[in-house]
Motif scaffolding. Sequence first.
Motif: not given
Length: 682
Positions: A209-237
Amino acid sequence: MSVTPARMAAMSADDLLDALDPEQRAVATALRGPVCVLAGAGTGKTRAITHRIAYGIRTGVYKPGQVLAVTFTARAAGEMRTRLRGLGAGGVQARTFHAAALRQLGYFWPKVVGGGPPRLAEAKAPLVAEAARRVGIAVDRAAVRDLAAEVEWAKVSLVPPDDYARAVAALDRVVPGGDDAPAVARLLAAYEQVKDERGVMDFEDVLLLLAGMLVERGDVAAQVRETYRHFVVDEFQDVSPLQQYLLDQWLGDRHELCVVGDPSQTIYSFAGATPHHLTGFARRHPGTQVVRLVRDYRSTPQVVGLANRVIDAARSAGGPAPLELRAQRGDGPPVRWAAYDDDEAEAAGVAAAAARLVATGVPASEIAVLYRTNAQSEAFEEALAGAGVPYQVRGGERFFARRDVREAIVYLRGGARAAADDVPMPVAARDLLRNAGWTEEPPATRGVARERWEALTALARLADDLAASSAAAGAPATVADLVAELDERAAAQHAPTVQGVTLASLHAAKGLEWDAVFLVGLSDGLLPTSLARTPAEVAEERRLLYVGVTRAREHLQLSYARSRTPGGRAGRSASRFLTELWPGAGRVAGRGVATIETDPRSARVAAALGHWRDERALALAIAPRDVLRPHLVAAIAQRLPRSREELASVPGVGPTTLAAVGDEVVATVLAALAQNSSRFER
C-alpha cells in the motif's frame, strides 16, 4: 565505543574512526553514492555501518533526521539504535522495513485516503481458512499454515493470483496440498476478498500500500524523498522483490544508498528472499564502491577454517563465490564431531557436555543448541532439565509477553516516580523487583518457578548494565531511565539476556552468536532436509549449516544420531555436507577436528533398558516414559552405573527413581555389560 555529549563535542570526526580496521574505515568514509559492503560473518558490519552514519553526521554530510537505516528484525533495529546513540547519532531512524513503512502509511493515509489505514490483521490463518472454505479446499491446521506461507511468498514475490500457476511452474516450486496450482490461485484471490470485507490488511499490504501510494502520488513521494536522503539497508541478501520495490520508491532516481550483506547467508529463499539484489547491485547502480569485510573477529581459527570449508563447496554448485574469512582471534579448542547411537543418546550427550562447559565457567546464556526444525527441541529440553542445566527455547513465548515480566515492569514504572534521588539505580530497581517476587538466589525447583526467576533476574542484570554504562558516561541512570529502556526494548522485541542454554532452529539463530554452539541432528534427511529437492534448495541447506557454524565463537560440536530410537536400526548417515570434511564417522580429517565415538556398550545398555522399560510398562498398564524417562535411559547408558551408588550419581536420578526401580535398572545394566564383555574390556 560509548560517547558522552561532552566527549562528543571534544572529538574530531576522525576520532570516530580509531576503532576501525582498514576495511571498516573504508566503509565509514564512503559517504556518497552507492556503496555495497560484502560482509562475512563476524566481520563487524554493524560497527562499520553505524560508524559510517555517525561519521557522516559528524562531518556535516548527513543530517540525523535525513538518514533511514533499515534492517530485518526488530532486535537488530534496536541494537543499531543503541549503537548509534552511543556514537552520538541518536536522531537517526533505524527500523525494520515494516516498521518504517507502517509509520509512513499511518502518517499519509489520512491525507491521501481519509480516516485511518485498515487494521493490521494479527494472523493470516483465520483469513486463509475462510478463503479456503470459499473456494472448496479442505484444510486442517497444518494445511492452513502451509497455505498462509504460500500467500506470503506470492505477495512478497509480487506474484498476483492470475500469474501464480505460471510462476510456480517456472520455478518448479512445490504447491501446498499437491499440484493443483489453479486452486491455490483461486485461494489467493479469495484471501484478498476476505481481507477487504473485514477491513484489515496483512504485513505484506503495509509495504504494498505504501509503495502504491508513492507511485500514484508524486506529492507524497516528494515529501518522503525530501525527508529521507540517505539510506542504509542491512542483511541485503534477504531482500524480497516487494521490499526492493518499496526501496526503489523511497529512492526515486537517487543512488544515496549503502547496502550490506553476505550471499553465503541467504537462508530465506523459501519466503521470497533473493541474493540477486545484492549480487547485482553494482550493475544496477553504476559507480558503486564495493568493500569486502573478511576479517572475522568472532570465531577462532578452528571455527573459521571449518566455516570456509563448508561454504567453499558453493563454488561448484554454481553460486556466487563466497567470501573467505580470515580469523583474527588466537587458537581455540578443536572442533568436535560426535556420532551417537540414537536421538536420546545425542540429547543426553549434548546436555552433559553443556553441563561440563557451565562447570568450567562458560555462562549458560553463552551456549546454544541449534537444529534444523523446531520439532527436534523436545529431546534436548528434557535432557537439559534432567542434567540440571537451565535453558530457554528461542521462538517460544516472547520475553515481554510474559505475565511476570509485565507485572515487574508495572512495579518499576510505579517506583520510578517515588525512587529517592540518593538511592543508586540498580539498588532501587532490585528493591522494586523484590516487590514483584524476585529473590537474589534461584529457587530450588526447576520448571515454571525457575523460568520466572530467570526472567526477573534478566531485568535486574539489565539495571546493573545500564547503571554501569551511564556512570561511565558521567550521567547516572535512574529507574525512569530503566523503564524507558524497557519500553524501547519491548517495542523492538529486544529482550535482555536470560541465563539459560538457548535452544533454537538454525533459521532463528541468524544474527546471533554464542561462546559455545552444538549443531545437532546433522544427518541426511534432516540437514539437508528431505524436502530439499532441487540443487538450489540443497545449496540453501548448505548455507544454513554455514550460518550455524559461524554462530560459534570458541567451542563448536557437530553431531548426528545413527538411529531415531534406542536399539533401533542404525540407518542414518552423516549429512552429505559433512562427509566432504570427515570422510567417515570415526575418522579425523583435517587439523583442529576431534572425533567422538559412542562407547558400543552404551548402545547395548540403552537397548536393554528400553526393552526392560517397555515390558514393565506393559505389565503395569502405564506409558514407558512413566517407568523411566527417555533422557534418563540415555544418561544411564552413557554412565554405565554398576551399583545403586553409581546410579544415584547419574544426573536426573533422584531418590524416588532410585527407590522404585533402582535395583532393576542396575541389574539390567550389569546383564547388558556381561554380553560379550571380553570384546570391549580387554
